[in-house]
Write a protein that holds these residues in place. Sequence first.
Motif, PDB file in Angstrom:
ATOM      1  N   ARG A 114       0.838  -1.206   0.000  1.00  0.00           N
ATOM      2  CA  ARG A 114       0.000   0.000   0.000  1.00  0.00           C
ATOM      3  C   ARG A 114       0.875   1.258   0.000  1.00  0.00           C
ATOM      4  NH1 ARG A 114      -1.468   2.786   4.478  1.00  0.00           N
ATOM      5  NH2 ARG A 114      -3.133   4.286   4.209  1.00  0.00           N
ATOM      6  N   ARG A 115       1.899   1.250   0.836  1.00  0.00           N
ATOM      7  CA  ARG A 115       2.811   2.412   0.890  1.00  0.00           C
ATOM      8  C   ARG A 115       3.556   2.603  -0.430  1.00  0.00           C
ATOM      9  NH1 ARG A 115       5.807   3.536   5.871  1.00  0.00           N
ATOM     10  NH2 ARG A 115       6.475   5.302   4.636  1.00  0.00           N
ATOM     11  N   TYR A 136      -9.633  -9.859  11.864  1.00  0.00           N
ATOM     12  CA  TYR A 136      -8.455  -9.003  11.726  1.00  0.00           C
ATOM     13  C   TYR A 136      -8.913  -7.600  11.314  1.00  0.00           C
ATOM     14  CZ  TYR A 136      -3.393  -8.557  11.315  1.00  0.00           C
ATOM     15  OH  TYR A 136      -2.079  -8.227  11.506  1.00  0.00           O
ATOM     16  N   ALA A 137      -9.301  -6.807  12.288  1.00  0.00           N
ATOM     17  CA  ALA A 137      -9.914  -5.493  12.058  1.00  0.00           C
ATOM     18  C   ALA A 137      -9.032  -4.575  11.218  1.00  0.00           C
ATOM     19  CB  ALA A 137     -10.252  -4.839  13.389  1.00  0.00           C
ATOM     20  N   SER A 138      -7.756  -4.552  11.498  1.00  0.00           N
ATOM     21  CA  SER A 138      -6.836  -3.674  10.775  1.00  0.00           C
ATOM     22  C   SER A 138      -6.783  -4.024   9.287  1.00  0.00           C
ATOM     23  CB  SER A 138      -5.448  -3.761  11.402  1.00  0.00           C
ATOM     24  OG  SER A 138      -4.537  -2.945  10.733  1.00  0.00           O
ATOM     25  N   ALA A 139      -6.846  -5.308   8.972  1.00  0.00           N
ATOM     26  CA  ALA A 139      -6.827  -5.728   7.562  1.00  0.00           C
ATOM     27  C   ALA A 139      -8.079  -5.230   6.845  1.00  0.00           C
ATOM     28  CB  ALA A 139      -6.704  -7.246   7.454  1.00  0.00           C
ATOM     29  N   TYR A 140      -9.239  -5.300   7.512  1.00  0.00           N
ATOM     30  CA  TYR A 140     -10.473  -4.748   6.921  1.00  0.00           C
ATOM     31  C   TYR A 140     -10.317  -3.238   6.707  1.00  0.00           C
ATOM     32  CZ  TYR A 140     -13.211  -8.999   7.807  1.00  0.00           C
ATOM     33  OH  TYR A 140     -13.709 -10.280   7.806  1.00  0.00           O
ATOM     34  N   TYR A 141      -9.777  -2.562   7.714  1.00  0.00           N
ATOM     35  CA  TYR A 141      -9.650  -1.107   7.615  1.00  0.00           C
ATOM     36  C   TYR A 141      -8.766  -0.713   6.424  1.00  0.00           C
ATOM     37  CZ  TYR A 141      -8.189   3.657   8.394  1.00  0.00           C
ATOM     38  OH  TYR A 141      -7.909   4.980   8.207  1.00  0.00           O
ATOM     39  N   TYR A 142      -7.566  -1.293   6.343  1.00  0.00           N
ATOM     40  CA  TYR A 142      -6.648  -0.879   5.283  1.00  0.00           C
ATOM     41  C   TYR A 142      -7.129  -1.310   3.901  1.00  0.00           C
ATOM     42  CZ  TYR A 142      -3.482   1.036   8.677  1.00  0.00           C
ATOM     43  OH  TYR A 142      -2.947   1.813   9.668  1.00  0.00           O
ATOM     44  N   ARG A 143      -7.778  -2.462   3.817  1.00  0.00           N
ATOM     45  CA  ARG A 143      -8.355  -2.850   2.530  1.00  0.00           C
ATOM     46  C   ARG A 143      -9.475  -1.872   2.158  1.00  0.00           C
ATOM     47  NH1 ARG A 143     -11.153  -8.670   1.561  1.00  0.00           N
ATOM     48  NH2 ARG A 143     -12.805  -7.629   2.745  1.00  0.00           N
ATOM     49  N   GLY A 144     -10.314  -1.517   3.136  1.00  0.00           N
ATOM     50  CA  GLY A 144     -11.372  -0.539   2.893  1.00  0.00           C
ATOM     51  C   GLY A 144     -10.820   0.813   2.489  1.00  0.00           C
ATOM     52  N   HIS A 145      -9.709   1.179   3.079  1.00  0.00           N
ATOM     53  CA  HIS A 145      -9.055   2.454   2.747  1.00  0.00           C
ATOM     54  C   HIS A 145      -8.632   2.468   1.278  1.00  0.00           C
ATOM     55  CE1 HIS A 145      -6.445   5.958   3.440  1.00  0.00           C
ATOM     56  NE2 HIS A 145      -7.156   6.121   4.547  1.00  0.00           N
ATOM     57  N   TRP A 157     -17.154   0.741   2.111  1.00  0.00           N
ATOM     58  CA  TRP A 157     -18.140   0.894   3.179  1.00  0.00           C
ATOM     59  C   TRP A 157     -18.278  -0.404   3.985  1.00  0.00           C
ATOM     60  CZ3 TRP A 157     -20.022   4.572   5.877  1.00  0.00           C
ATOM     61  CH2 TRP A 157     -21.163   4.371   6.656  1.00  0.00           C
ATOM     62  N   GLU A 158     -18.363  -1.527   3.287  1.00  0.00           N
ATOM     63  CA  GLU A 158     -18.499  -2.824   3.970  1.00  0.00           C
ATOM     64  C   GLU A 158     -17.281  -3.119   4.847  1.00  0.00           C
ATOM     65  OE1 GLU A 158     -21.253  -4.670   4.222  1.00  0.00           O
ATOM     66  OE2 GLU A 158     -22.140  -3.003   3.081  1.00  0.00           O
ATOM     67  N   ASP A 159     -16.090  -2.883   4.310  1.00  0.00           N
ATOM     68  CA  ASP A 159     -14.876  -3.160   5.087  1.00  0.00           C
ATOM     69  C   ASP A 159     -14.743  -2.241   6.298  1.00  0.00           C
ATOM     70  OD1 ASP A 159     -14.013  -5.330   3.662  1.00  0.00           O
ATOM     71  OD2 ASP A 159     -12.332  -4.312   2.681  1.00  0.00           O
ATOM     72  N   ILE A 160     -15.054  -0.980   6.110  1.00  0.00           N
ATOM     73  CA  ILE A 160     -14.913  -0.032   7.226  1.00  0.00           C
ATOM     74  C   ILE A 160     -15.955  -0.336   8.305  1.00  0.00           C
ATOM     75  CG2 ILE A 160     -15.023   2.401   7.879  1.00  0.00           C
ATOM     76  CD1 ILE A 160     -12.437   1.474   6.298  1.00  0.00           C
ATOM     77  N   LYS A 161     -17.162  -0.667   7.899  1.00  0.00           N
ATOM     78  CA  LYS A 161     -18.175  -1.068   8.883  1.00  0.00           C
ATOM     79  C   LYS A 161     -17.708  -2.297   9.666  1.00  0.00           C
ATOM     80  CE  LYS A 161     -22.070  -1.761   6.909  1.00  0.00           C
ATOM     81  NZ  LYS A 161     -23.426  -1.920   6.372  1.00  0.00           N
ATOM     82  N   LYS A 162     -17.131  -3.259   8.957  1.00  0.00           N
ATOM     83  CA  LYS A 162     -16.646  -4.478   9.613  1.00  0.00           C
ATOM     84  C   LYS A 162     -15.501  -4.150  10.578  1.00  0.00           C
ATOM     85  CE  LYS A 162     -16.401  -8.957  10.207  1.00  0.00           C
ATOM     86  NZ  LYS A 162     -17.449  -9.742  10.831  1.00  0.00           N
ATOM     87  N   ALA A 163     -14.581  -3.321  10.145  1.00  0.00           N
ATOM     88  CA  ALA A 163     -13.459  -2.930  11.016  1.00  0.00           C
ATOM     89  C   ALA A 163     -13.980  -2.284  12.292  1.00  0.00           C
ATOM     90  CB  ALA A 163     -12.510  -1.991  10.272  1.00  0.00           C
ATOM     91  N   ARG A 164     -14.942  -1.382  12.135  1.00  0.00           N
ATOM     92  CA  ARG A 164     -15.535  -0.715  13.310  1.00  0.00           C
ATOM     93  C   ARG A 164     -16.237  -1.722  14.216  1.00  0.00           C
ATOM     94  NH1 ARG A 164     -18.893   4.520  12.043  1.00  0.00           N
ATOM     95  NH2 ARG A 164     -18.744   4.670  14.290  1.00  0.00           N
ATOM     96  N   SER A 165     -16.964  -2.667  13.632  1.00  0.00           N
ATOM     97  CA  SER A 165     -17.679  -3.657  14.443  1.00  0.00           C
ATOM     98  C   SER A 165     -16.715  -4.548  15.226  1.00  0.00           C
ATOM     99  CB  SER A 165     -18.592  -4.519  13.565  1.00  0.00           C
ATOM    100  OG  SER A 165     -17.843  -5.476  12.840  1.00  0.00           O
ATOM    101  N   LEU A 166     -15.481  -4.654  14.727  1.00  0.00           N
ATOM    102  CA  LEU A 166     -14.459  -5.442  15.419  1.00  0.00           C
ATOM    103  C   LEU A 166     -13.638  -4.599  16.394  1.00  0.00           C
ATOM    104  CD1 LEU A 166     -13.262  -7.593  12.381  1.00  0.00           C
ATOM    105  CD2 LEU A 166     -14.575  -8.391  14.369  1.00  0.00           C
TER     106      LEU A 166
END
Length: 191
Positions: A114-115, A136-145, A157-166
């Motif tokens: 990503r970097r 793995y919340a961080s993986a959802y967040y960065y993939r969503g990003h 939206w789906e990934d960020i919602k999942k990251a938040r739920s975790l």
Amino acid sequence: MTLRTGIIVWTVFLLLAGCATEKPIERAPLPQETAETYFNRGVDSSQKGDFKKAVSDYNKAIDVKPEFVVAYLNRGYSHSRMGEFDKAIADYTKAIELNPRYAIAYHNRGFVYRRMGEYDRAILDFTKAIEIDQKYASAYYYRGHIYHYNGEYDKAWEDIKKARSLGYKVPSEFFKNLKEAYEKKKGISPN
């Protein structure tokens, strides 16, 4: 020469001759540091921000124990912190070769991709980390990003919602921007 002097001379001669023929005293080898000792030094150096020294210690840990998966992982982290992305990728890849179910190695390699702007590779690695560990919340967040960056707002939206739920702390400004982009694209308000 007197008898006494003769005995002393012969005694000294025999002592010297005997010492010359004896094996030299062998010193015990110094104990070699364990891989874990080098690894722990690397962790300490990394925590102090001395990533160059950390890499040196992780190298020694790997020399002693070539299958030391976490040493590759941590050395990869140190390389990434120094901007040595190709070396970081190589270390994360080696960690994955040694343990293909090591979710954090996929996550960290994805983060480096990503970097580097290699978003497709990053998505693949974050996805693999999620396959291995669905929480793995961080993986959802960065993939969503990345999905957000690519304009794939549904997936983001789906990934960020999942990251938040975790329990991942999504920055509020990012969440607000994503929500607005998602609503604009859909013409609806997401739940």
